[in-house]
Write a protein that holds these residues in place. Structure first.
Motif, PDB file in Angstrom:
ATOM      1  N   ALA A   1      -1.383  -5.760 -15.068  1.00  0.00           N
ATOM      2  CA  ALA A   1      -2.214  -5.596 -13.873  1.00  0.00           C
ATOM      3  C   ALA A   1      -1.932  -4.218 -13.306  1.00  0.00           C
ATOM      4  CB  ALA A   1      -1.890  -6.669 -12.828  1.00  0.00           C
ATOM      5  N   GLU A   2      -2.538  -3.940 -12.167  1.00  0.00           N
ATOM      6  CA  GLU A   2      -2.253  -2.690 -11.470  1.00  0.00           C
ATOM      7  C   GLU A   2      -1.387  -3.009 -10.264  1.00  0.00           C
ATOM      8  OE1 GLU A   2      -5.334   0.044 -11.446  1.00  0.00           O
ATOM      9  OE2 GLU A   2      -3.873   1.603 -10.902  1.00  0.00           O
ATOM     10  N   TYR A   3      -0.391  -2.185 -10.050  1.00  0.00           N
ATOM     11  CA  TYR A   3       0.571  -2.411  -8.982  1.00  0.00           C
ATOM     12  C   TYR A   3       0.529  -1.251  -7.984  1.00  0.00           C
ATOM     13  CZ  TYR A   3       2.339  -6.168 -11.880  1.00  0.00           C
ATOM     14  OH  TYR A   3       2.441  -7.319 -12.618  1.00  0.00           O
ATOM     15  N   PHE A   4       0.472  -1.611  -6.717  1.00  0.00           N
ATOM     16  CA  PHE A   4       0.418  -0.606  -5.663  1.00  0.00           C
ATOM     17  C   PHE A   4       1.617  -0.744  -4.739  1.00  0.00           C
ATOM     18  CE2 PHE A   4      -3.745   1.211  -6.301  1.00  0.00           C
ATOM     19  CZ  PHE A   4      -4.465   0.213  -6.936  1.00  0.00           C
ATOM     20  N   CYS A   5       2.260   0.382  -4.515  1.00  0.00           N
ATOM     21  CA  CYS A   5       3.314   0.460  -3.522  1.00  0.00           C
ATOM     22  C   CYS A   5       2.675   0.938  -2.217  1.00  0.00           C
ATOM     23  CB  CYS A   5       4.390   1.444  -3.991  1.00  0.00           C
ATOM     24  SG  CYS A   5       5.778   1.643  -2.871  1.00  0.00           S
ATOM     25  N   ALA A   6       3.156   0.441  -1.094  1.00  0.00           N
ATOM     26  CA  ALA A   6       2.569   0.834   0.182  1.00  0.00           C
ATOM     27  C   ALA A   6       3.650   0.967   1.237  1.00  0.00           C
ATOM     28  CB  ALA A   6       1.516  -0.177   0.627  1.00  0.00           C
ATOM     29  N   VAL A   7       3.404   1.842   2.182  1.00  0.00           N
ATOM     30  CA  VAL A   7       4.327   2.053   3.297  1.00  0.00           C
ATOM     31  C   VAL A   7       3.551   1.932   4.592  1.00  0.00           C
ATOM     32  CG1 VAL A   7       4.006   4.576   3.249  1.00  0.00           C
ATOM     33  CG2 VAL A   7       6.056   3.597   4.287  1.00  0.00           C
ATOM     34  N   SER A   8       4.200   1.358   5.569  1.00  0.00           N
ATOM     35  CA  SER A   8       3.574   1.201   6.875  1.00  0.00           C
ATOM     36  C   SER A   8       4.558   1.625   7.946  1.00  0.00           C
ATOM     37  CB  SER A   8       3.166  -0.263   7.078  1.00  0.00           C
ATOM     38  OG  SER A   8       2.866  -0.532   8.429  1.00  0.00           O
ATOM     39  N   ASP A   9       4.037   2.229   8.996  1.00  0.00           N
ATOM     40  CA  ASP A   9       4.917   2.455  10.135  1.00  0.00           C
ATOM     41  C   ASP A   9       5.025   1.143  10.912  1.00  0.00           C
ATOM     42  OD1 ASP A   9       2.321   4.313  11.870  1.00  0.00           O
ATOM     43  OD2 ASP A   9       2.656   2.157  11.781  1.00  0.00           O
ATOM     44  N   ARG A  10       5.827   1.158  11.946  1.00  0.00           N
ATOM     45  CA  ARG A  10       6.057  -0.096  12.657  1.00  0.00           C
ATOM     46  C   ARG A  10       5.079  -0.299  13.786  1.00  0.00           C
ATOM     47  NH1 ARG A  10      11.764  -2.259  11.352  1.00  0.00           N
ATOM     48  NH2 ARG A  10      11.878  -1.354   9.282  1.00  0.00           N
ATOM     49  N   GLY A  11       4.174   0.642  13.946  1.00  0.00           N
ATOM     50  CA  GLY A  11       3.062   0.441  14.853  1.00  0.00           C
ATOM     51  C   GLY A  11       3.389   0.719  16.299  1.00  0.00           C
ATOM     52  N   SER A  12       2.374   1.142  17.003  1.00  0.00           N
ATOM     53  CA  SER A  12       2.497   1.304  18.452  1.00  0.00           C
ATOM     54  C   SER A  12       1.129   1.004  19.047  1.00  0.00           C
ATOM     55  CB  SER A  12       2.945   2.718  18.819  1.00  0.00           C
ATOM     56  OG  SER A  12       2.017   3.671  18.367  1.00  0.00           O
ATOM     57  N   GLY A  13       1.142   0.290  20.135  1.00  0.00           N
ATOM     58  CA  GLY A  13      -0.131  -0.064  20.750  1.00  0.00           C
ATOM     59  C   GLY A  13      -0.988  -0.933  19.874  1.00  0.00           C
ATOM     60  N   GLY A  14      -0.358  -1.673  18.986  1.00  0.00           N
ATOM     61  CA  GLY A  14      -1.125  -2.581  18.140  1.00  0.00           C
ATOM     62  C   GLY A  14      -1.736  -1.922  16.930  1.00  0.00           C
ATOM     63  N   TYR A  15      -1.498  -0.635  16.747  1.00  0.00           N
ATOM     64  CA  TYR A  15      -2.105   0.052  15.611  1.00  0.00           C
ATOM     65  C   TYR A  15      -1.029   0.359  14.587  1.00  0.00           C
ATOM     66  CZ  TYR A  15      -4.715   3.437  12.869  1.00  0.00           C
ATOM     67  OH  TYR A  15      -5.334   4.101  11.850  1.00  0.00           O
ATOM     68  N   GLN A  16      -1.289  -0.044  13.381  1.00  0.00           N
ATOM     69  CA  GLN A  16      -0.317   0.136  12.314  1.00  0.00           C
ATOM     70  C   GLN A  16      -1.080   0.601  11.089  1.00  0.00           C
ATOM     71  OE1 GLN A  16       1.591  -3.593  11.909  1.00  0.00           O
ATOM     72  NE2 GLN A  16       3.621  -2.752  11.660  1.00  0.00           N
ATOM     73  N   LYS A  17      -0.669   1.705  10.516  1.00  0.00           N
ATOM     74  CA  LYS A  17      -1.420   2.225   9.384  1.00  0.00           C
ATOM     75  C   LYS A  17      -0.616   2.050   8.109  1.00  0.00           C
ATOM     76  CE  LYS A  17      -4.022   6.197   7.769  1.00  0.00           C
ATOM     77  NZ  LYS A  17      -4.613   7.502   8.142  1.00  0.00           N
ATOM     78  N   VAL A  18      -1.279   1.539   7.092  1.00  0.00           N
ATOM     79  CA  VAL A  18      -0.649   1.354   5.793  1.00  0.00           C
ATOM     80  C   VAL A  18      -1.184   2.419   4.854  1.00  0.00           C
ATOM     81  CG1 VAL A  18      -0.330  -0.199   3.841  1.00  0.00           C
ATOM     82  CG2 VAL A  18      -0.428  -1.119   6.154  1.00  0.00           C
ATOM     83  N   THR A  19      -0.296   3.062   4.159  1.00  0.00           N
ATOM     84  CA  THR A  19      -0.670   4.070   3.165  1.00  0.00           C
ATOM     85  C   THR A  19      -0.296   3.562   1.794  1.00  0.00           C
ATOM     86  OG1 THR A  19      -0.293   5.855   4.759  1.00  0.00           O
ATOM     87  CG2 THR A  19      -0.371   6.459   2.436  1.00  0.00           C
TER      88      THR A  19
END
Lengths: 116, 116
Positions: free
Chosen positions: B87-105
């Protein structure tokens, strides 16, 4: 648990028409839903983030008038591709984060859009 | 700003051999880290995640990953590859968010081929 569904799974439409894609969290409430676009053999590109009851936040370069996002309830978000063109053909994937979630996103199965 | 680098867009292993998929991240804050798997024409399925606590994280299907802060790595391993792991495998990183907004890369993905 944490199931996200998308409908339709595959859609073919004519150029110039609009297409609506639904994303539902089936067994949890999602305060935040995300819409991604994935081109063949590429990673996911975040298009927009939507919070229930408020306007979506679009990523840079994403046309908000072309990709209309509505997050009317804690279990449903919709993406409408307006006046679709062949270059909009892609795999669209939504994800949802549960209330109080610590960053985990649960993904839908994706919608394959083909614009003729 | 945060980013993810997956070394190797394609990895081939023999059935029964060790699987090692590499992921390095960059983040200005303590991150959340994820591995997702994607089968053809499907959405992403969460394999495992690191938020806090134990740095060795066990996931589904026998996979595990170790968060190494000093190396800014989060490599995915499985002792013995199975044909169904292709299959294809994706690694992702996310910050811990502020104001309810959290971005995953997301990383660009690694396609795993298992040779019988």
């Amino acid at each position: 648990g944490a199931v996200v569904s998308q409908h339709p799974s595959w859609v073919i439409c004519k150029s110039g028409t609009s297409v609506k894609i639904e994303c539902r969290s089936l067994d949890f409430q999602a305060t935040t839903m995300f819409w991604y676009r994935q081109f063949p053999k590429q990673s996911l590109m975040l298009m927009a983030t939507s919070n229930e009851g408020s306007k979506a936040t679009y990523e840079q370069g994403v046309e908000k008038d072309k990709f209309l996002i509505n997050h009317a309830s804690l279990t449903l978000s919709t993406l409408t591709v307006t006046s679709a063109h062949p270059e909009d053909s892609s795999f669209y994937i939504c994800s949802a984060r549960s209330v109080g979630g610590v960053g985990t996103q649960y993904f839908g199965p994706g919608t394959r859009l083909t614009v003729l | 700003a945060q980013s993810v680098t997956q070394l190797g867009s394609h990895v081939s292993v023999s059935e029964g051999a060790l699987v090692l998929l590499r992921c390095n991240y960059s983040s200005s804050v303590p991150p959340y880290l994820f591995w997702y798997v994607q089968y053809p024409n499907q959405g992403l399925q969460l394999l495992l995640k690191y938020t806090t606590g134990a740095t060795l994280v066990k996931g589904i299907n026998g996979f595990e990953a170790e968060f190494k802060k000093s190396e800014t790595s989060f490599h995915l391993t499985k002792p013995s590859a199975h044909m169904s792991d292709a299959a294809e495998y994706f690694c992702a990183v996310s910050d811990r968010g502020s104001g309810g907004y959290q971005k995953v890369t997301f990383g660009t993905g690694t396609k795993l081929q298992v040779i019988p």
